[in-house]
Design an enzyme around this catalytic site. Structure first.
Site, short mmCIF file in Angstrom:
data_model
loop_
_atom_site.label_atom_id
_atom_site.label_comp_id
_atom_site.label_asym_id
_atom_site.label_seq_id
_atom_site.Cartn_x
_atom_site.Cartn_y
_atom_site.Cartn_z
N HIS A 114 31.78 28.92 -13.31
CA HIS A 114 31.91 29.46 -11.97
C HIS A 114 30.69 30.28 -11.60
O HIS A 114 29.88 30.64 -12.46
CB HIS A 114 33.17 30.34 -11.87
N ARG A 143 26.22 31.59 -25.61
CA ARG A 143 27.67 31.74 -25.63
C ARG A 143 28.17 31.24 -24.28
O ARG A 143 27.78 31.76 -23.24
CB ARG A 143 28.08 33.18 -25.83
N ASP A 191 30.70 31.15 -21.55
CA ASP A 191 31.86 31.85 -21.02
C ASP A 191 32.90 30.85 -20.54
O ASP A 191 32.57 29.80 -19.97
CB ASP A 191 31.42 32.75 -19.86
N GLU A 205 33.56 30.15 -25.62
CA GLU A 205 34.69 31.08 -25.58
C GLU A 205 35.97 30.27 -25.35
O GLU A 205 36.20 29.74 -24.27
CB GLU A 205 34.52 32.09 -24.46
#
Length: 281
Positions: free
Chosen positions: A105, A185, A187, A216
């Site tokens: 997003h 990483r 999200d 994640e």
């Protein structure tokens, strides 16, 4: 063998630990806060840390996960030169750098969504998002849109759109070139399009064969995300919860119940290196 096999990570959230303003005015002068992280390197070395996971650093509206520009360091933290200098110093002292990447997003201030807000159906970026012009949105716009987990400050991208994917992959290439990062990483990887994750993995490995991608993921079969065509690792909240409960109250049975998915034979995922365990605060 992957460099992550023996990596000891430290996680820093720069917008918080450096005292940046809660909201981005987008018109203020650049702040040189990132250089303040340099003093942390001695501490990381004393701990034996050899990899730093750095929270969101690119231009955003507030907390970093509501991104406004993938190609600009958040003005509340500094600029490209500041981040590049910090990365060089980390690597000089033997510490890898992994950045937080938000691809599921954007924020409402992201330039493409601002164009949609201003022009409505006439915007060429309508198909960058999941829009519904038959009803009004949560902030009064003449369209509704998908947000992440019901949070409408986080506007879900349409990762089936090749133009969106191309923009994101170009950003990753630029991050690697400008800041010499060693991994990302991802999200909200459990909400992230799996085809995009595979395309991202292929793109990154073509640039650097040792590039590390960690997603994640809260629940589910980690093999959906971790496999030779996709991510290198995921977060392991299931095992973390069991370990945390055990540390607070010695109930071994509960610890074993929560740890089972992590240790059960799941192909390569039975190896400890495949899952990323950290304290979530």
């Amino acid at each position: 063998m992957s460099w992550t096999q023996d990596a000891i990570f430290y996680h820093l959230f720069p917008l918080g630990c450096l005292g940046a303003p809660v909201r981005n005015s987008f018109d203020g002068a650049l702040a040189n806060r990132l250089s303040g992280l340099t003093r942390w390197i001695d501490y990381l070395e004393d701990l034996g840390v050899n990899a730093l996971l750095l929270g969101p650093v690119f231009e955003s509206s507030a907390h970093g996960y509501d991104i406004a520009d993938y190609f600009r360091v958040d003005r509340r933290l500094g600029d490209d030169a500041t981040l590049a200098a910090f990365s060089r110093e980390l690597h000089r002292r033997g510490i890898r750098l992994v950045l937080d990447a938000v691809f599921n997003h954007t924020g409402r201030d992201f330039w493409a969504f601002r164009d949609v807000r201003e022009k409505g159906r006439a915007s060429v970026y309508c198909d960058w998002y999941h829009l519904d012009f038959t009803r009004r949105g949560p902030y009064g716009e003449p369209f509704h849109y998908k947000g992440w987990a019901g949070h409408y400050d986080l506007v879900k991208l349409n990762l089936k759109n090749p133009a969106v994917c191309d923009h994101l992959l170009k950003a990753v290439s630029w991050w690697i070139e400008q800041f010499d990062i060693d991994g990302l990483r991802l999200d909200a990887a459990d909400a992230l399009d799996l085809d995009f994750q595979r395309a991202l993995a292929a793109h990154c490995s073509a640039i650097r064969t040792d590039f590390w991608l960690m997603g994640e993921v809260v629940h589910g079969d980690y093999r959906r995300w971790v496999n030779p065509q996709a991510l290198s690792s995921t977060t392991n909240y299931e095992a973390y919860k069991g370990l945390w409960v055990q540390s607070q109250r010695p109930q071994l049975f509960r610890d074993c119940v929560h740890a089972q998915p992590a240790v059960r034979s799941r192909g390569n995922l039975s190896r400890p290196r495949a899952l990323f365990l950290r304290r979530q605060s």
